[in-house]
Design an enzyme around this catalytic site. Structure first.
Site, PDB file in Angstrom:
ATOM      1  N   GLY A  46       0.844  -1.198   0.000  1.00 17.16           N
ATOM      2  CA  GLY A  46       0.000   0.000   0.000  1.00 17.16           C
ATOM      3  C   GLY A  46       0.873   1.240   0.000  1.00 17.16           C
ATOM      4  O   GLY A  46       2.004   1.212   0.505  1.00 17.16           O
ATOM      5  N   GLN A  51       3.330   9.851   0.733  1.00 20.02           N
ATOM      6  CA  GLN A  51       4.591   9.104   0.865  1.00 20.02           C
ATOM      7  C   GLN A  51       5.525   9.332  -0.331  1.00 20.02           C
ATOM      8  O   GLN A  51       6.706   8.989  -0.268  1.00 20.02           O
ATOM      9  CB  GLN A  51       4.320   7.609   1.035  1.00 20.02           C
ATOM     10  CG  GLN A  51       3.633   7.271   2.354  1.00 20.02           C
ATOM     11  CD  GLN A  51       3.397   5.778   2.478  1.00 20.02           C
ATOM     12  OE1 GLN A  51       2.381   5.262   2.021  1.00 20.02           O
ATOM     13  NE2 GLN A  51       4.352   5.079   3.061  1.00 20.02           N
ATOM     14  N   CYS A  94       5.819  -0.254   6.996  1.00 21.01           N
ATOM     15  CA  CYS A  94       5.477   0.919   6.177  1.00 21.01           C
ATOM     16  C   CYS A  94       6.681   1.293   5.325  1.00 21.01           C
ATOM     17  O   CYS A  94       7.809   1.292   5.820  1.00 21.01           O
ATOM     18  CB  CYS A  94       5.112   2.070   7.115  1.00 21.01           C
ATOM     19  SG  CYS A  94       4.686   3.594   6.272  1.00 21.01           S
ATOM     20  N   LEU A  95       6.440   1.635   4.068  1.00 19.91           N
ATOM     21  CA  LEU A  95       7.554   2.014   3.192  1.00 19.91           C
ATOM     22  C   LEU A  95       8.229   3.304   3.657  1.00 19.91           C
ATOM     23  O   LEU A  95       9.380   3.559   3.299  1.00 19.91           O
ATOM     24  CB  LEU A  95       7.073   2.159   1.743  1.00 19.91           C
ATOM     25  CG  LEU A  95       6.590   0.851   1.095  1.00 19.91           C
ATOM     26  CD1 LEU A  95       6.104   1.109  -0.327  1.00 19.91           C
ATOM     27  CD2 LEU A  95       7.702  -0.196   1.094  1.00 19.91           C
ATOM     28  N   GLU A 137      -3.368   3.190   5.565  1.00 17.36           N
ATOM     29  CA  GLU A 137      -3.143   4.149   4.472  1.00 17.36           C
ATOM     30  C   GLU A 137      -3.953   5.431   4.669  1.00 17.36           C
ATOM     31  O   GLU A 137      -3.455   6.521   4.394  1.00 17.36           O
ATOM     32  CB  GLU A 137      -3.481   3.509   3.120  1.00 17.36           C
ATOM     33  CG  GLU A 137      -2.640   2.281   2.762  1.00 17.36           C
ATOM     34  CD  GLU A 137      -1.142   2.516   2.809  1.00 17.36           C
ATOM     35  OE1 GLU A 137      -0.699   3.665   2.608  1.00 17.36           O
ATOM     36  OE2 GLU A 137      -0.399   1.559   3.085  1.00 17.36           O
ATOM     37  N   HIS A 140      -2.267   7.868   6.831  1.00 12.87           N
ATOM     38  CA  HIS A 140      -1.259   8.714   6.164  1.00 12.87           C
ATOM     39  C   HIS A 140      -1.887  10.007   5.641  1.00 12.87           C
ATOM     40  O   HIS A 140      -1.259  11.063   5.666  1.00 12.87           O
ATOM     41  CB  HIS A 140      -0.633   7.974   4.971  1.00 12.87           C
ATOM     42  CG  HIS A 140       0.457   7.019   5.343  1.00 12.87           C
ATOM     43  ND1 HIS A 140       1.614   7.422   5.976  1.00 12.87           N
ATOM     44  CD2 HIS A 140       0.601   5.687   5.131  1.00 12.87           C
ATOM     45  CE1 HIS A 140       2.403   6.367   6.155  1.00 12.87           C
ATOM     46  NE2 HIS A 140       1.810   5.297   5.654  1.00 12.87           N
TER      47      HIS A 140
END
Ligand code: ZN
Length: 170
Positions: A46, A51, A94-95, A137, A140
């Site tokens: 996701g 991001q 999380c990226l 998500e 975010h």
């Protein structure tokens, strides 16, 4: 399709509250495909627009596994309209917080309204991994990262590790 640079903690951009999208057009679809490409490349399941540095309320996700064919999903202006009283714990990553994981408790199920890839209104009743991922998500879009839910001490350790990792990659 481009691969976009991913913003990592403690970049203050990740605290931004993103604004709703006004029009679902080809430019937005091209951007969402770049997001998807960036997510697959990472790899991740996701990604929220903030991001990759754009403060708009857009998410892409793909929860298919290696055995199934890709299943890209696009969520524009998602709104949680209902959450279950039942909670579920999932070991989240999380990226924007690479290689750090923590058990996070969230409602086990939720209902979300959103616009799809073509700008049509949709509603889903999410359960399991989908429920966890979409809530992560949507956080975010409101400037919240999953490590905001853990203790200050653990969050400090995670941020320091990410800073070190990002520095090593430069
Ligand atoms: Zn994340």
């Amino acid at each position: 399709m481009a691969i976009l640079p991913i913003v990592t903690v403690p970049d203050p951009l990740l605290k931004t509250v993103s604004t709703p999208v006004e029009m679902v057009d080809d430019a937005l679809r091209a951007f969402m495909n770049d997001m998807l490409n960036t997510m697959y490349n990472a790899p991740g399941i996701g990604l929220a627009a903030i991001q990759v540095g754009r403060p708009i309320r857009v998410l892409v996700m793909d929860l298919s596994d290696e055995q199934t064919s890709p299943d890209p999903k696009y969520y524009i202006n998602p709104v949680v309209i209902w959450t279950s009283e039942d909670m579920a714990v999932y070991n989240e990553g999380c990226l924007s917080v690479p290689e750090q994981y923590a058990d996070i408790e969230r409602p086990a199920e939720c209902k979300v309204t959103y616009l799809d890839y073509h700008g049509a209104e949709q509603e889903i009743h999410a359960t399991g991994l989908l429920a966890t991922c979409i809530q992560h998500e949507i956080d975010h879009l409101n400037g919240i990262v999953f490590i905001d839910y853990i203790s200050t001490l653990k969050r400090g350790i995670a941020v320091r590790k990410v800073k070190k990792l990002v520095k090593e990659e430069d």
